[in-house]
Design a protein around this motif. Structure first.
Motif, PDB file in Angstrom:
ATOM      1  N   LYS A 109       0.811  -1.222   0.000  1.00 14.99           N
ATOM      2  CA  LYS A 109       0.000   0.000   0.000  1.00 14.99           C
ATOM      3  C   LYS A 109       0.840   1.266   0.000  1.00 14.99           C
ATOM      4  N   LYS A 110       2.001   1.142   0.585  1.00 14.90           N
ATOM      5  CA  LYS A 110       2.867   2.314   0.680  1.00 14.90           C
ATOM      6  C   LYS A 110       3.230   2.868  -0.689  1.00 14.90           C
ATOM      7  N   ASN A 111       3.167   2.008  -1.651  1.00 21.63           N
ATOM      8  CA  ASN A 111       3.638   2.385  -2.978  1.00 21.63           C
ATOM      9  C   ASN A 111       2.640   3.219  -3.775  1.00 21.63           C
ATOM     10  N   ARG A 112       1.475   3.464  -3.235  1.00 21.92           N
ATOM     11  CA  ARG A 112       0.511   4.267  -3.979  1.00 21.92           C
ATOM     12  C   ARG A 112       0.887   5.743  -3.874  1.00 21.92           C
ATOM     13  N   SER A 113       1.504   6.233  -4.915  1.00 24.78           N
ATOM     14  CA  SER A 113       2.020   7.593  -4.802  1.00 24.78           C
ATOM     15  C   SER A 113       0.894   8.584  -4.572  1.00 24.78           C
ATOM     16  N   CYS A 114      -0.302   8.307  -5.146  1.00 24.33           N
ATOM     17  CA  CYS A 114      -1.380   9.276  -5.020  1.00 24.33           C
ATOM     18  C   CYS A 114      -1.934   9.317  -3.602  1.00 24.33           C
ATOM     19  N   SER A 115      -1.743   8.235  -2.829  1.00 19.34           N
ATOM     20  CA  SER A 115      -2.328   8.244  -1.493  1.00 19.34           C
ATOM     21  C   SER A 115      -1.278   8.443  -0.406  1.00 19.34           C
ATOM     22  N   GLN A 116      -0.029   8.663  -0.808  1.00 18.30           N
ATOM     23  CA  GLN A 116       1.016   8.841   0.192  1.00 18.30           C
ATOM     24  C   GLN A 116       0.728  10.074   1.045  1.00 18.30           C
ATOM     25  N   GLN A 117       0.784   9.887   2.344  1.00 14.59           N
ATOM     26  CA  GLN A 117       0.586  11.022   3.240  1.00 14.59           C
ATOM     27  C   GLN A 117       1.895  11.786   3.360  1.00 14.59           C
ATOM     28  N   ALA A 118       1.801  13.106   3.219  1.00 19.23           N
ATOM     29  CA  ALA A 118       3.006  13.921   3.330  1.00 19.23           C
ATOM     30  C   ALA A 118       3.533  13.849   4.759  1.00 19.23           C
ATOM     31  N   LYS A 119       4.875  13.765   4.881  1.00 24.23           N
ATOM     32  CA  LYS A 119       5.450  13.628   6.213  1.00 24.23           C
ATOM     33  C   LYS A 119       5.913  14.985   6.745  1.00 24.23           C
ATOM     34  N   PRO A 120       5.449  15.340   7.949  1.00 27.84           N
ATOM     35  CA  PRO A 120       5.862  16.619   8.529  1.00 27.84           C
ATOM     36  C   PRO A 120       7.381  16.709   8.634  1.00 27.84           C
ATOM     37  N   GLY A 121       7.934  17.823   8.213  1.00 29.17           N
ATOM     38  CA  GLY A 121       9.368  18.039   8.334  1.00 29.17           C
ATOM     39  C   GLY A 121      10.173  17.531   7.176  1.00 29.17           C
ATOM     40  N   SER A 122       9.628  16.567   6.418  1.00 24.43           N
ATOM     41  CA  SER A 122      10.445  16.089   5.313  1.00 24.43           C
ATOM     42  C   SER A 122       9.709  16.106   3.972  1.00 24.43           C
ATOM     43  N   ALA A 123       8.411  16.431   3.971  1.00 20.13           N
ATOM     44  CA  ALA A 123       7.673  16.484   2.704  1.00 20.13           C
ATOM     45  C   ALA A 123       8.267  17.574   1.816  1.00 20.13           C
ATOM     46  N   GLN A 124       8.243  17.313   0.533  1.00 15.04           N
ATOM     47  CA  GLN A 124       8.860  18.259  -0.400  1.00 15.04           C
ATOM     48  C   GLN A 124       7.899  18.695  -1.503  1.00 15.04           C
ATOM     49  N   GLY A 125       6.919  17.884  -1.808  1.00 12.49           N
ATOM     50  CA  GLY A 125       6.146  18.086  -3.030  1.00 12.49           C
ATOM     51  C   GLY A 125       5.048  19.110  -2.920  1.00 12.49           C
ATOM     52  N   GLY A 126       4.320  19.236  -4.019  1.00  9.61           N
ATOM     53  CA  GLY A 126       3.194  20.150  -4.070  1.00  9.61           C
ATOM     54  C   GLY A 126       1.958  19.510  -3.462  1.00  9.61           C
ATOM     55  N   CYS A 127       0.870  20.261  -3.447  1.00 10.10           N
ATOM     56  CA  CYS A 127      -0.373  19.790  -2.853  1.00 10.10           C
ATOM     57  C   CYS A 127      -1.396  19.487  -3.947  1.00 10.10           C
ATOM     58  N   ALA A 128      -2.581  19.061  -3.515  1.00  8.53           N
ATOM     59  CA  ALA A 128      -3.634  18.709  -4.475  1.00  8.53           C
ATOM     60  C   ALA A 128      -4.028  19.909  -5.340  1.00  8.53           C
TER      61      ALA A 128
END
Lengths: 456, 425
Positions: free
Chosen positions: A24-43
């Motif tokens: 399940k971890k591999n679903r990029s669309c459902s990955q929860q952003a991690k506080p402090g280390s998230a880098q990407g954009g939002c929905a």
């Protein structure tokens, strides 16, 4: 209602991410952003990437200034007509609006845009704050649509619901719910296709449109590079959908198959072999001997032209080693482009790739190839050092990671200024790679200052 | 001259000029060595600001997010803040974290200061209250500087030759470098707060770091409380100056601008008095160069109508200077309110967007705004001087300087060259 839609999008059956249970971890669309280390954009970011390229529409961001003020005019999609899409519109919510509710301001904004800009349609992006305060953006859009007699499309993708990837799909839902199927097409040819997930970054889609034209293939609707609103309304009349280089809008392709019986194929415009394969796949779908012959003739002609044009670059690029750091499908589609030029891809990321992508990567990379599962600048630099790679190809976000480490770099993502798609794009790619690798600055930059030499 | 500051009457912002407060605050925190700004909001809040900063400075920008999701927004982001701080401290080893709120956390009413009080923190975490639904870049920047001076500088015996410079958001790294050099040339020791001159100036560092690679150090910030003199550059630094005066009983001297002959003269006069030193030889010489440049360029600037859209301090400084050269301000647009705006040397100031600039710039000879004005300049056929933030279609934003005699001379040449080019076309 939004939550139901999100759950459904996160389990999109056509998406390879969802086929391998227990991972399940591999679903990029459902990955929860991690506080402090998230880098990407939002929905919201993802939704605007998908829809803003529709050139003759106004794109109104309903929210405080950060969402539009920090992002408008930043995308590299080009238009052959209207430039309305490049005008930033936002309700720029103030504290007062948030306390009193911003629905009235939203309606007035829509009205103002309709009256002053004559847009073909208005896309209204609901951002986090109005979503949090519970504004009924869909209702405001409905009222505006009726009163102003103009398509006003709510895009329900507030940033906090998830990743950029999910935002792409939510944007796709807006097209499915409000646009596709609402218009009547012009005269249809024999071979009619739509492009899904191609945004005409740096005008690269035009390289490919000219090929389709030569083959007598009619591109009915582009989603959404250089698109007009009208063409998307009648996209449901196409015979075939091409999903380009992205899992992001698979929901659109699959639902168009369900609703309108339009089959879809996934392909890439990057690299000679992938471009060839794409054209052959289309010919195969239509089962028309004349089209097949035309495709083979075109491929032969283009291959010959390319062999000549690429010869000097191939001589310089052969044997060079690169590390590729990009998401999803691009991680293999660019490998094939690089290999067409004689470049060896020594490592690539598989962060957003599906199991299917990964299998393909493995096949392309060979046994020595390194796959980078994690991310982060430090790991990336370590891989480059270990593999003695000559160059990094990645998105703009990693540009300075490479340059600051005195490593040649090429931008492959959406902020770039050159188009690499199609046969013509291959020549551009070869030129850019050669220029970056052979710049005389590398020797100078790696050289210590004269007074530092003795210390070593 | 009193003038009329009007707010644009449109219900919608078109081609926004305004930028968000957290972006401004991040910029201020990036002027501290080893710092990392952290936005308390959805990850997009951070991603957008990061992209803007990267494109303007052409640098790797450290910027982190607490990554609020829908659920954590509703239930409260306390865990997100704590986890972010933990991850950052463990992975990036920062010297300081600049925590900024966003519209999302503020609309929810999150008590960030309260949450921070319950954390045990091995490094300073400075909290700036910066909702996106209020103010613009310069406001957020000022709030961050105020939060810094409220907490980090420490009291102590005054250092008679030490000067604290409170640097407004409109100064480029190159301009901060020039100001510091000017202060040093009077045998005074400058501490700039914040100091972008060694972090965002565009220099090639030796290795990759996940924090700001230059800027004022935490130690310098702490001893800055012992400065005998305080210079605040820009009206937006007035509040920080007041906080300083209250905390350390050292009065601040405010310079609304340091561009132009008169402003540069005042600054040098002030440094002479404070230092007891004569004017170092290069400055009278630079002044002569400026006088000569004024003679050379007044033909081109005299009577010219200029339309500007900039953050308030920059708007004020550049307008005053242009008028001192014989030009007229046709229209001035600011994204946010400021007491400066009342004092602008023109009839009309609009709090609005680039669309307001476009509407009122018809017939102007020159536009001055950020890169997003490029399309307007093209449509109207008017030359554009790029100034402010963001500038992504010009190189060298880190080193450009329009302050002091030398910088003002450069500004005159850049303005004059644009006007010469327009005349000959």
């Amino acid at each position: 209602m939004l939550q139901a839609k999100i759950n459904q999008l996160l389990t999109e059956p056509a998406c390879g991410h969802n086929h391998h249970h227990g991972d399940k971890k591999n679903r990029s669309c459902s990955q929860q952003a991690k506080p402090g280390s998230a880098q990407g954009g939002c929905a919201f970011d993802g939704a605007s990437i998908t829809l803003v390229p529709i050139t003759d529409c106004a794109h109104l961001v309903h929210g405080p200034i950060a969402c539009a003020g920090n992002s408008w005019g930043g995308r590299g999609s080009l238009s052959s007509g209207s430039n309305l899409f490049q005008t930033g519109f936002t309700t720029d919510l103030s504290e007062q609006d948030i306390i009193m509710g911003g629905e009235k301001r939203l309606y007035q904004s829509i009205k103002y845009i309709a009256q002053n800009y004559q847009p073909a349609g208005i896309f209204v992006y609901c951002t986090c704050v109005p979503a949090l305060t519970g504004e009924d953006v869909e209702a405001v859009c409905k009222t505006a649509r009726e009163k102003l007699n103009l398509p006003v499309i709510p895009v329900m993708a507030p940033g906090f619901v998830g990743s950029k990837n999910l935002g792409n799909r939510l944007a796709g839902e807006a097209l499915l719910d409000y646009v596709i199927g609402t218009g009547e097409p012009p005269t249809l040819g024999k071979f009619v296709i739509n492009l899904i997930g191609e945004y005409n970054i740096a005008g690269e889609m035009w390289n490919v449109l000219s090929l389709f034209e030569r083959l007598g293939i009619q591109v009915l609707a582009k989603m959404t590079g250089d698109a007009r609103y009208q063409e998307i309304t009648y996209a449901h009349h196409a015979h075939l959908n091409l999903v380009i280089c992205s899992k992001a809008l698979l929901n659109v392709a699959r639902k168009m198959q369900e609703r309108y019986g339009i089959p879809f194929i996934e392909c890439s415009f990057y690299g000679i072999s992938d471009m060839n394969q794409c054209l052959r796949q289309i010919a195969q779908h239509f089962q028309d001997p004349e089209l097949t012959a035309k495709v083979e003739a075109l491929i032969a002609e283009e291959t010959q032209k390319l062999d000549q044009a690429l010869a000097p670059y191939r001589a310089q690029l052969a044997g060079k080693k690169i590390v590729l750091y990009t998401g999803g499908v691009k991680s293999w589609s660019v490998i094939s482009a690089a290999q067409d030029l004689g470049i060896k891809v020594v490592a690539t990321s598989t962060k957003k790739s599906t199991a299917e992508d990964k299998a393909r990567i493995k096949e392309l990379l060979g046994t020595d190839g390194i796959t980078i599962e994690g991310g982060g600048a430090k790991e990336l630099l370590e891989v480059i050092r270990r593999t003695k790679a000559d160059m990094l190809i990645a998105g703009g976000r990693n540009q300075y990671t490479a340059l600051k480490a005195r490593i040649p770099f090429l931008d492959i993502n959406q902020e770039r200024h050159k188009g690499y798609a199609g046969y013509e794009g291959m020549i551009t790619l070869a030129q850019e790679l050669t220029n970056a690798l052979y710049s005389p600055i590398w020797a100078q930059i790696r050289q210590p200052a004269p007074w530092e030499v003795d210390d070593e | 001259m009193m003038n009329k500051v009007m707010v644009t009457s449109k219900p919608v912002a078109v081609k926004p000029l305004k930028l968000s407060q957290p972006l401004g605050a991040a910029l201020a925190f990036l002027g501290i060595k080893g710092a990392i700004p952290l936005f308390h909001g959805s990850q997009g809040c951070t991603a957008f600001a990061k992209v803007m900063l990267v494109r303007h400075y052409r640098e790797a920008i450290p910027l982190a997010t607490t990554a609020l999701s829908e659920v954590s927004t509703i239930l409260g982001g306390e865990d997100n803040i704590k986890q972010s701080l933990k991850v950052l401290i463990e992975q990036s080893h920062p010297k300081l974290i600049g925590l900024c709120s966003t519209a999302l956390s503020e609309a929810r009413g999150e008590d960030v200061a309260g949450i921070l009080r319950t954390c045990e923190l091995p490094i300073p975490v400075v909290y700036a209250n910066t909702p996106d639904f209020y103010g613009s870049l310069s406001d957020g920047y000022s709030r961050a500087v105020e939060a810094i001076v409220k907490t980090i500088p420490q009291e102590g015996a005054l250092h008679t030759r030490q000067v604290t410079l409170l640097i407004g958001s409109d100064l480029t790294p190159g301009e901060v470098a020039d100001l510091k050099q000017l202060v040093r040339d009077f045998h005074l020791l400058p501490i700039a707060i914040p100091d972008l001159s060694t972090s965002m100036d565009g220099h090639l560092a030796d290795s990759y770091q996940g924090v700001s690679t230059g800027g004022v150090t935490l130690e310098e910030l702490q001893v800055s409380g012992r400065s005998a003199f305080v210079l605040a550059i820009g009206e937006s630094m007035r509040q920080a100056g007041k906080i300083w005066q209250e905390r350390f009983q050292v009065p601040y001297k405010l310079f609304p601008t340091v561009t132009g002959l008169e402003a540069s003269d005042c600054l040098i006069q002030c440094l002479m008095e404070w230092s007891g030193c004569g004017v170092p030889a290069q400055y009278p010489w630079q002044r002569r160069q400026l006088l000569d440049a004024m003679l050379d360029t007044h033909f081109y600037l005299g009577g010219k109508r200029i339309a500007l859209a900039l953050e308030p301090d920059l708007l004020y400084g550049i307008s005053q200077f242009l008028v001192s050269m014989g030009a007229m301000i046709q229209v001035a647009v600011s994204p946010t309110r400021s007491p400066q705006l009342e004092k602008l040397p023109c009839e009309q100031v609009i709090i609005g967007d680039l669309h307001d600039l476009e509407t009122h710039a018809q017939g102007a000879d020159l536009l001055i705004t950020n890169s997003r004005g490029a399309g307007i300049a093209k449509t109207l056929g008017i030359p554009l001087l790029r100034l402010g933030f963001p500038i992504f279609d010009r190189l060298g934003n880190g080193l450009r300087s329009y302050v002091g005699y030398r910088g003002t001379t450069q500004l005159l040449f850049d303005l004059g060259n644009l006007l010469i080019e327009a005349e000959t076309h």
